[in-house]
Motif scaffolding. Structure first.
Motif, short mmCIF file in Angstrom:
data_model
loop_
_atom_site.label_atom_id
_atom_site.label_comp_id
_atom_site.label_asym_id
_atom_site.label_seq_id
_atom_site.Cartn_x
_atom_site.Cartn_y
_atom_site.Cartn_z
N ARG A 160 -2.75 14.45 -6.55
CA ARG A 160 -3.01 13.85 -5.25
C ARG A 160 -2.82 12.35 -5.32
N VAL A 161 -2.06 11.80 -4.38
CA VAL A 161 -1.77 10.36 -4.36
C VAL A 161 -3.08 9.57 -4.31
N GLY A 162 -3.17 8.58 -5.19
CA GLY A 162 -4.35 7.72 -5.26
C GLY A 162 -5.40 8.20 -6.23
N SER A 163 -5.31 9.43 -6.69
CA SER A 163 -6.31 9.96 -7.62
C SER A 163 -5.86 9.72 -9.06
N ASN A 164 -6.75 9.92 -10.01
CA ASN A 164 -6.41 9.75 -11.41
C ASN A 164 -5.35 10.76 -11.83
N PHE A 165 -4.54 10.37 -12.77
CA PHE A 165 -3.49 11.24 -13.27
C PHE A 165 -4.11 12.45 -13.96
N PRO A 166 -3.64 13.68 -13.66
CA PRO A 166 -4.20 14.89 -14.27
C PRO A 166 -3.69 15.09 -15.69
N VAL A 167 -4.38 14.47 -16.64
CA VAL A 167 -3.93 14.46 -18.04
C VAL A 167 -3.73 15.86 -18.60
N SER A 168 -4.57 16.79 -18.20
CA SER A 168 -4.47 18.15 -18.74
C SER A 168 -3.11 18.78 -18.48
N LYS A 169 -2.43 18.35 -17.42
CA LYS A 169 -1.12 18.91 -17.09
C LYS A 169 -0.06 18.56 -18.14
N LEU A 170 -0.30 17.50 -18.90
CA LEU A 170 0.65 17.12 -19.94
C LEU A 170 0.64 18.10 -21.10
N ARG A 171 -0.42 18.87 -21.20
CA ARG A 171 -0.55 19.82 -22.32
C ARG A 171 -0.12 21.23 -21.92
N VAL B 167 -6.53 5.41 -17.18
CA VAL B 167 -5.07 5.46 -17.01
C VAL B 167 -4.45 5.87 -18.35
N PRO B 168 -3.83 7.04 -18.43
CA PRO B 168 -3.24 7.50 -19.69
C PRO B 168 -1.90 6.82 -19.98
N LEU B 169 -1.48 6.91 -21.25
CA LEU B 169 -0.22 6.32 -21.70
C LEU B 169 0.71 7.42 -22.20
N ILE B 170 1.98 7.32 -21.86
CA ILE B 170 3.02 8.13 -22.48
C ILE B 170 3.92 7.15 -23.21
N SER B 171 3.69 6.98 -24.50
CA SER B 171 4.38 5.96 -25.28
C SER B 171 5.74 6.44 -25.74
N TYR B 172 6.70 5.51 -25.80
CA TYR B 172 8.03 5.82 -26.30
C TYR B 172 8.14 5.66 -27.81
N SER B 173 7.04 5.32 -28.45
CA SER B 173 7.01 5.18 -29.90
C SER B 173 7.12 6.56 -30.56
N ASN B 174 7.49 6.57 -31.83
CA ASN B 174 7.45 7.82 -32.59
C ASN B 174 6.41 7.76 -33.71
N ASP B 175 5.51 6.81 -33.61
CA ASP B 175 4.43 6.66 -34.59
C ASP B 175 3.26 7.54 -34.18
N THR C 241 0.83 -1.19 0.00
CA THR C 241 0.00 0.00 0.00
C THR C 241 0.87 1.25 0.00
N ASP C 242 0.52 2.21 -0.87
CA ASP C 242 1.25 3.47 -0.94
C ASP C 242 0.33 4.59 -0.52
N GLU C 243 0.75 5.34 0.48
CA GLU C 243 -0.03 6.48 0.92
C GLU C 243 0.66 7.80 0.59
N THR C 244 1.94 7.75 0.26
CA THR C 244 2.68 8.97 -0.04
C THR C 244 3.34 8.95 -1.41
N ARG C 245 3.19 7.84 -2.14
CA ARG C 245 3.83 7.74 -3.45
C ARG C 245 2.81 7.44 -4.55
N HIS C 246 3.04 8.05 -5.71
CA HIS C 246 2.22 7.77 -6.88
C HIS C 246 2.70 6.47 -7.52
N ARG C 247 1.76 5.68 -7.96
CA ARG C 247 2.12 4.45 -8.65
C ARG C 247 2.14 4.69 -10.15
N VAL C 248 3.29 4.42 -10.73
CA VAL C 248 3.49 4.61 -12.16
C VAL C 248 4.03 3.30 -12.73
N ALA C 249 3.43 2.83 -13.81
CA ALA C 249 3.85 1.59 -14.44
C ALA C 249 4.75 1.87 -15.64
#
Length: 391
Positions: A334-345, A141-149, A54-62
């Motif tokens: 916020r830890v445990g919440s959905n990733f804020p996709v808008s911040k990527l833009r 869950v959004p993806l940040i792909s390493y592809s260039n396609d 269980t993580d209460e202070t860390r974001h889980r990133v795959a």
């Protein structure tokens, strides 16, 4: 002018640019295949084969990359780079867990989602994106792909790989500012050649000028020479884009600018980046091409070698920069919440080892690139990469 220093294995970014488009194959030295996480303030349990603590202070990133098989070297290098980023930044708010896509991209994604990861870094190959997305999208869950396609980009899929089209556009803009007006292109048959031709046409429509002729060829010595001879006979151009690597580009250049002499301005693609042979081909003297800055790569390469005992391929920086990106977004996540996709833009973008970059509204990365010129025995920067985005 700054001398561009060629690092070991720099040639592989050329291979990535063409091969991902055609077959999606990339090779990088091996490294650890286990999960990585930032240092914590006290002892913390490590992931087991079946569950994460269980993580209460860390974001889980795959991190979804191939860790075994044909492309296992690529995945290991990216995993190594993500570890480096966590250590270098002393990150204590991210847990990055690696999932091996070589055993099935959808299975890896299913496990990543069930483990509670809120962001996926990867997959590496574009043809794995649909399988990963089938599990990730229902879970938001959004993806940040390493592809260039760029064809796989979307509202929740961000393409982070180096996009060849942008190199061509950057060089075309520089050439226009230097007086080029009438353009021609020599491009190979297949997807890469079509992309190069389209990129040039699009850039001309934006920056001005005229595309007067296109010559295509199958990859082979005599074929590209014949294409260059046909183009030369037709005439009507002042600038030619040769969309191939150093060896074949030099053959075509030999027909258009023997021994580097002549009025025709030659342009290259990102495939020339890291090719030491370009400085030995007299016909390529004076050619322009664009690529991301290498200013920070040497230090990264030395650190990587010290930690893992081998030189990194150029693409490994994507793993490092994706962690920096995640850390910046984590400030407002916020830890445990959905990733804020808008911040990527973010309009002002991000700064990484490869320089400034940002994601466009369509999910495709936009990178700041420098323009280089091939001279006698060296490659020099003739226009530096912007350090930030102005618009």
């Amino acid at each position: 002018m700054n001398l561009v220093k060629t690092a070991m294995n720099r040639r592989n970014i050329m291979m990535v640019a063409a091969t991902v488009l055609l077959a999606g194959c990339q090779v990088i030295p091996k490294g650890p295949t286990t999960s990585t996480q930032g240092p914590a303030t006290g002892p913390s349990p490590t992931p087991s084969a079946t569950a994460l603590p269980t993580d209460e202070t860390r974001h889980r990133v795959a991190l979804l990359v191939p860790m075994t098989g044909r492309n296992g070297g690529v995945g290991n290098a990216i995993a190594n780079a993500t570890t480096m980023a966590l250590l270098d930044t002393n990150a204590s708010n991210l847990r990055i867990t690696t999932y091996n896509t070589a055993n099935g991209a959808r299975d890896a994604a299913r496990k990543a989602v069930s483990d509670g990861n809120k962001l996926i870094l990867g997959p590496l190959l574009a043809n794995n994106v649909p399988a990963v997305l089938a599990e990730a999208r229902p879970a938001d869950v959004p993806l940040i792909s390493y592809s260039n396609d760029v064809s796989v980009a979307g509202p929740d899929v961000f393409v982070m790989g180096h996009v060849p089209d942008q190199s061509i556009a950057r060089t075309l803009e520089y050439a226009r500012n230097k007086g080029s007006q009438n353009f021609a292109v020599i491009a190979p048959d297949g997807e890469y050649g079509r992309r190069a031709e389209t990129a040039l046409s699009t850039a001309i429509a934006s920056s001005g000028g005229t595309l007067v002729r296109t010559e295509r060829y199958s990859r082979g010595n005599t074929s590209i020479v014949s294409a260059a001879q046909r183009l030369k006979a037709a005439g009507g151009f002042d600038t030619v884009l040769i969309a191939d690597g150093a060896r074949l580009a030099a053959l075509a250049a030999g027909e258009l600018r023997p021994r580097g002499v002549g009025a025709t301005q030659l342009l290259g693609t990102e495939l020339l980046s890291g090719e030491s042979s370009v400085t030995r081909a007299s016909a390529l003297r004076g050619s322009w091409f664009s690529a991301v800055s290498d200013a920070r790569f040497k230090r990264f390469s030395d650190s990587y070698s010290s930690r893992f005992g081998s030189q990194p391929f150029r693409i490994a920086t994507l793993g490092y920069d994706s962690v920096l990106l995640s850390l910046r977004v984590a400030r407002d996540w916020r830890v445990g919440s959905n990733f804020p996709v808008s911040k990527l833009r973010a309009q002002d973008g991000f700064l990484g080892l490869d320089g400034a970059f940002r994601f466009r509204r369509n999910g495709v990365v936009e990178r700041a690139m420098e323009v280089r010129e091939i001279r006698n025995g060296e490659v020099v920067i003739v226009e530096a990469a912007p350090t930030k985005f102005e618009d």
